[in-house]
Motif scaffolding. Structure first.
Motif, PDB file in Angstrom:
ATOM      1  N   ASN A  55       0.827  -1.211   0.000  1.00 19.84           N
ATOM      2  CA  ASN A  55       0.000   0.000   0.000  1.00 19.84           C
ATOM      3  C   ASN A  55       0.859   1.256   0.000  1.00 19.84           C
ATOM      4  O   ASN A  55       1.992   1.257   0.499  1.00 19.84           O
ATOM      5  N   ASN A  56       0.290   2.331  -0.524  1.00 18.86           N
ATOM      6  CA  ASN A  56       1.012   3.605  -0.574  1.00 18.86           C
ATOM      7  C   ASN A  56       0.848   4.400   0.720  1.00 18.86           C
ATOM      8  O   ASN A  56       0.931   5.626   0.721  1.00 18.86           O
ATOM      9  N   SER A  88       0.040   0.435  -4.546  1.00 15.71           N
ATOM     10  CA  SER A  88      -1.302   1.001  -4.702  1.00 15.71           C
ATOM     11  C   SER A  88      -1.235   2.518  -4.835  1.00 15.71           C
ATOM     12  O   SER A  88      -0.226   3.155  -4.515  1.00 15.71           O
ATOM     13  N   HIS A  89      -2.336   3.093  -5.310  1.00 17.53           N
ATOM     14  CA  HIS A  89      -2.432   4.554  -5.458  1.00 17.53           C
ATOM     15  C   HIS A  89      -3.752   5.014  -4.846  1.00 17.53           C
ATOM     16  O   HIS A  89      -4.559   5.672  -5.497  1.00 17.53           O
ATOM     17  N   ALA A 117       1.754   7.345  -5.565  1.00 17.64           N
ATOM     18  CA  ALA A 117       2.443   6.189  -6.149  1.00 17.64           C
ATOM     19  C   ALA A 117       3.365   6.580  -7.305  1.00 17.64           C
ATOM     20  O   ALA A 117       4.479   6.052  -7.404  1.00 17.64           O
ATOM     21  N   PRO A 118       2.966   7.491  -8.222  1.00 15.97           N
ATOM     22  CA  PRO A 118       3.900   7.851  -9.294  1.00 15.97           C
ATOM     23  C   PRO A 118       5.219   8.412  -8.770  1.00 15.97           C
ATOM     24  O   PRO A 118       6.291   8.093  -9.305  1.00 15.97           O
ATOM     25  N   GLY A 142       5.172  -1.684 -10.624  1.00 18.22           N
ATOM     26  CA  GLY A 142       3.859  -1.366 -11.177  1.00 18.22           C
ATOM     27  C   GLY A 142       3.042  -0.507 -10.233  1.00 18.22           C
ATOM     28  O   GLY A 142       3.229  -0.547  -9.009  1.00 18.22           O
ATOM     29  N   ILE A 143       2.146   0.274 -10.796  1.00 17.89           N
ATOM     30  CA  ILE A 143       1.157   0.997 -10.005  1.00 17.89           C
ATOM     31  C   ILE A 143      -0.152   0.245 -10.152  1.00 17.89           C
ATOM     32  O   ILE A 143      -0.646   0.039 -11.260  1.00 17.89           O
ATOM     33  N   GLY A 144      -0.725  -0.161  -9.069  1.00 15.14           N
ATOM     34  CA  GLY A 144      -1.974  -0.898  -9.130  1.00 15.14           C
ATOM     35  C   GLY A 144      -2.893  -0.496  -7.973  1.00 15.14           C
ATOM     36  O   GLY A 144      -2.711  -1.008  -6.878  1.00 15.14           O
TER      37      GLY A 144
END
Length: 337
Positions: A8-9, A34-35, A42-43, A59-61
């Motif tokens: 998690n972010n 996660s975002h 997240a980015p 990856g961003i998910g």
């Protein structure tokens, strides 16, 4: 057997970096971040991780086309692909109604919105097998990135319901279905691969992680760590995800109210045994047993999700020391390329 982890972010950057470094050292193929709204970006975190890792895919998910326009999501993905040396993957979904409501947004026409967004993203991110009829109204001759794409970015769909799962198979490069129980993998994969067949696509090229939540460690502490996560996220799960376990989002309202107010001690009092069954909790041997059952059902990619354990770094180290080697020795090797 491909192995990925999902985190998690909500983690501070230094803790996230330690986890990513440990995952890379343990032979994990991919890390998904996660975002979720109102937590860390997240980015930004993925960009920082790309500079501090060498092999592990990132990856961003997930991101969603309601809070961020599809063209900006494409900018994030293409830039992350560039700075990571081609190690990036993008997850997209309609998002949780609960979370979107915090921003005053409605989740309108989720099936159409996701279909159009994923199609446009894949067109922008280097893929040629695009169904032009699925492109959004704003698409035109000027719809292209203004800088060169280093390599195509795979686009995954976060899918829980049967219709969205089938859509993922039709339009995406992979799917991220969260399993409420390992024995549901067969049903979920059937839905997704039906979509792959509908679109006449190559099933062998489609990546389908079996996404499970795990909490590894001494049972009492592991259950507490999981209960805290369930208290925060439970009411945002879709009805389709919870129904097989006899649950509904409303069952988590009391826990969620306290968790989001910062009172986790009170929140976990409302997490019962049915809720705890949504994840694998306990020793590495218990995790291995659950994963081998997933393999028997056809899974070739296992994705371990949060909380991982009361001490995530220690849990990841344990996964790398015992669980991952056991899985790869029992299953013919399939590495992420």
């Amino acid at each position: 057997m491909k192995i990925s982890i999902r985190v998690n972010n909500d983690l501070p950057y230094e803790e996230l970096l330690r986890l990513a470094s440990a995952a890379e050292a343990a032979g994990v193929d991919q890390l998904w971040l996660s975002h979720d709204l109102l937590l860390r970006s997240a980015p930004v975190l993925i960009g920082a991780l790309a500079a501090r890792t060498e092999r592990i895919r990132l990856g961003i998910g997930i991101m969603n086309p309601y809070t961020v326009h599809t063209t900006e999501i494409a900018m994030v993905a293409a830039t992350a692909q560039e700075i990571s040396g081609g190690r990036f993957a993008l997850g997209v979904a309609a998002g949780a109604t609960d979370f979107l409501g915090w921003a005053g947004l409605e989740r309108r026409r989720p099936m159409m919105t996701v279909r159009q967004s994923v199609t446009a993203l894949r067109a922008l991110l280097g893929h040629s097998d695009i169904a032009e009829a699925d492109l959004p109204d704003w698409w035109g001759e000027s719809s292209s990135l203004r800088f060169p794409l280093t390599s195509p970015v795979p686009v995954y769909v976060g899918a829980t319901g049967p219709r969205m799962r089938r859509l993922a198979g039709q339009v995406a490069d992979g799917a991220l279905p969260l399993l409420s129980r390992p024995d549901l993998y067969g049903t979920i994969s059937d839905d997704i691969y039906a979509g792959v067949r509908d679109a006449g696509r190559d099933a062998a090229a489609f990546d389908l992680p079996a996404c499970i939540w795990v909490s590894v460690g001494e049972r009492g502490a592991a259950r507490r760590a999981l209960a805290e996560k369930l208290a925060y996220y439970g009411q945002s799960f879709s009805p389709d995800h919870l129904a097989p376990s006899g649950l509904a989002p409303s069952d988590f309202h009391a826990a969620g109210r306290y968790a989001r107010a910062g009172d986790l001690g009170k929140a976990v009092e409302f997490i019962d045994g049915r809720m705890m069954s949504l994840a694998v909790v306990g020793s590495p041997d218990e995790v291995i047993e659950g994963c081998l059952e997933l393999h028997r059902l056809g899974a070739r990619h296992i994705s371990f999700g949060p909380p991982l354990g009361p001490d995530p770094l220690r849990a990841l180290t344990e996964l790398g020391r015992s669980v991952i080697p056991a899985l790869r020795s029992a299953v013919p090797a399939l590495r992420l390329v």
